[in-house]
Design a protein around this motif. Sequence first.
Motif, PDB file in Angstrom:
ATOM      1  N   ASN A  54     -11.781   3.310 -13.496  1.00 31.34           N
ATOM      2  CA  ASN A  54     -12.911   3.957 -14.156  1.00 31.34           C
ATOM      3  C   ASN A  54     -12.504   5.290 -14.771  1.00 31.34           C
ATOM      4  O   ASN A  54     -12.964   5.657 -15.855  1.00 31.34           O
ATOM      5  N   TYR A  55     -11.623   6.019 -14.090  1.00 32.98           N
ATOM      6  CA  TYR A  55     -11.173   7.300 -14.630  1.00 32.98           C
ATOM      7  C   TYR A  55     -10.381   7.093 -15.917  1.00 32.98           C
ATOM      8  O   TYR A  55     -10.521   7.858 -16.882  1.00 32.98           O
ATOM      9  N   ALA A  56      -9.521   6.070 -15.942  1.00 31.23           N
ATOM     10  CA  ALA A  56      -8.757   5.774 -17.154  1.00 31.23           C
ATOM     11  C   ALA A  56      -9.687   5.365 -18.290  1.00 31.23           C
ATOM     12  O   ALA A  56      -9.519   5.787 -19.441  1.00 31.23           O
ATOM     13  N   ALA A  57     -10.690   4.555 -17.959  1.00 35.02           N
ATOM     14  CA  ALA A  57     -11.664   4.139 -18.977  1.00 35.02           C
ATOM     15  C   ALA A  57     -12.444   5.342 -19.490  1.00 35.02           C
ATOM     16  O   ALA A  57     -12.766   5.442 -20.679  1.00 35.02           O
ATOM     17  N   GLY A  58     -12.746   6.277 -18.579  1.00 33.38           N
ATOM     18  CA  GLY A  58     -13.460   7.479 -18.990  1.00 33.38           C
ATOM     19  C   GLY A  58     -12.653   8.358 -19.919  1.00 33.38           C
ATOM     20  O   GLY A  58     -13.185   8.916 -20.891  1.00 33.38           O
ATOM     21  N   LEU A  59     -11.352   8.492 -19.648  1.00 32.30           N
ATOM     22  CA  LEU A  59     -10.498   9.278 -20.530  1.00 32.30           C
ATOM     23  C   LEU A  59     -10.412   8.652 -21.922  1.00 32.30           C
ATOM     24  O   LEU A  59     -10.419   9.352 -22.941  1.00 32.30           O
ATOM     25  N   LYS A  60     -10.353   7.335 -21.955  1.00 25.14           N
ATOM     26  CA  LYS A  60     -10.321   6.649 -23.249  1.00 25.14           C
ATOM     27  C   LYS A  60     -11.631   6.888 -24.008  1.00 25.14           C
ATOM     28  O   LYS A  60     -11.634   7.169 -25.220  1.00 25.14           O
ATOM     29  N   ALA A  61     -12.749   6.789 -23.286  1.00 20.77           N
ATOM     30  CA  ALA A  61     -14.050   7.008 -23.917  1.00 20.77           C
ATOM     31  C   ALA A  61     -14.187   8.453 -24.398  1.00 20.77           C
ATOM     32  O   ALA A  61     -14.769   8.722 -25.455  1.00 20.77           O
ATOM     33  N   TRP A  62     -13.638   9.395 -23.639  1.00 20.07           N
ATOM     34  CA  TRP A  62     -13.682  10.816 -24.024  1.00 20.07           C
ATOM     35  C   TRP A  62     -12.916  11.032 -25.327  1.00 20.07           C
ATOM     36  O   TRP A  62     -13.376  11.762 -26.215  1.00 20.07           O
ATOM     37  N   HIS A  63     -11.762  10.376 -25.442  1.00 18.90           N
ATOM     38  CA  HIS A  63     -10.993  10.467 -26.693  1.00 18.90           C
ATOM     39  C   HIS A  63     -11.818   9.907 -27.858  1.00 18.90           C
ATOM     40  O   HIS A  63     -11.903  10.527 -28.926  1.00 18.90           O
ATOM     41  N   LEU A  64     -12.387   8.735 -27.662  1.00 20.75           N
ATOM     42  CA  LEU A  64     -13.170   8.101 -28.722  1.00 20.75           C
ATOM     43  C   LEU A  64     -14.350   8.977 -29.119  1.00 20.75           C
ATOM     44  O   LEU A  64     -14.634   9.158 -30.314  1.00 20.75           O
ATOM     45  N   LEU A  65     -15.033   9.528 -28.129  1.00 21.08           N
ATOM     46  CA  LEU A  65     -16.223  10.330 -28.381  1.00 21.08           C
ATOM     47  C   LEU A  65     -15.922  11.546 -29.242  1.00 21.08           C
ATOM     48  O   LEU A  65     -16.730  11.950 -30.080  1.00 21.08           O
TER      49      LEU A  65
END
Length: 416
Positions: free
Chosen positions: A153-164
Amino acid sequence: MSSSTSPSTTPQTSAPSRFDSKLPNSTPPLTTIPQRYKSNLTPMPSPLRPHCLSCDRMRLWIPPGESLRKSTSSGDENAISISEDQLNRILEVMGSSWAPSTKETYGAGLLVFQVFCDTHKIPEEKRCPISPSILLAFLSSCAGAYSGSALANYAAGLKAWHLLHGQPWLINSRELKATLDGAAALAPPSSKQNKRNPFTPDIIIRIREHLDLNNPKDAAIFACITTSFYAIARLGEFTVPSLKSFDSTKHITRAHVTQKTDRNHLPVTSFYLPSTKSSPLQGEETYWSAQEGLSDPKAALDNHLRINTAHAGAHLFAWKHPNGLRLLTKKELTKRVSQISSTANLPNLKGHGIRIGGTLEYLLRGVPFDVVKAMGRWSSDAFTIYLRDHAIVIAPYIQASPALEHFTHLTMPPVH
């Protein structure tokens, strides 16, 4: 020659603008003061990372090279300056597709990552866009202290943060998967939850014996349990997080319940869930039919609606409190079930056990796997994990003369 102005050149001054309209369900003003950081998870002070609620970190914690903040001074003649209000609107629109629980989880992971970077003195410009080596170092450093699912989930969150924030994601998915698989294998035993005991019709009936179905709260609780069980729904989809958090655009109301029949006049009760974890914007539909016995969800719902009368816009399982109509919270329901479990010597029952139990009940009846998958609204075959935990589910399929042999080949999920 006519002096009248053509329609194409007539100024349109009276029509309202279609731009920058107020967003429905936009982020409300903060009503909760963020808690103090834990001593072992306190980031270094930075204007890039204001102290805010966990659910707001994805939006408010910005990388130093955020591309949306670049203006014409960057040297690009075609670049457009983005105002602060426009930027906030972009972030709000992009982030609105995440469920509140997802924002909380992603925000927690972002905090852990930033503390890791502070500890290892990683410069701001190296944190986003993140390099494969730094991400793998972060996940490897966390291995042994966090569960595999938490790190995923943390890795997915970092990816989403980049996209955002308009930043490129430069991570090789194969390397990331290998690291996450290794981290999961090294997860501490304390991070692994005990298997949840599934609810069964018999357990639901035993709970019923300790409820007063003429009592408004007990009537609502029993109706919610039976509906969640036979609809294979998450308990949080039919309750609210707190007494002040009801939102008719996100939570089910009495107007969202409809009666349907198929071509053979078989009745089905349908529930429209306006916002779910899997579909926070469009919502999803779930349903059940009347059942035999004392766990019948129809009888329970009818009893609840008779005792707890309310208008169509009220929450489905709101109940009559002495001070007025009161929302049914997940905490209230699980607390009542816990009390009964202790009194009746029942297993330690948790809310998630309702959805697990409903899944198992239909599988044990021989309902085709694809039907159960559709009812539970799974986008993958993740639900088949229940088969490994409960051998009795596949018992009919593995006998010398399987009881379900005539359609086994059509219904069994693929072997992985």
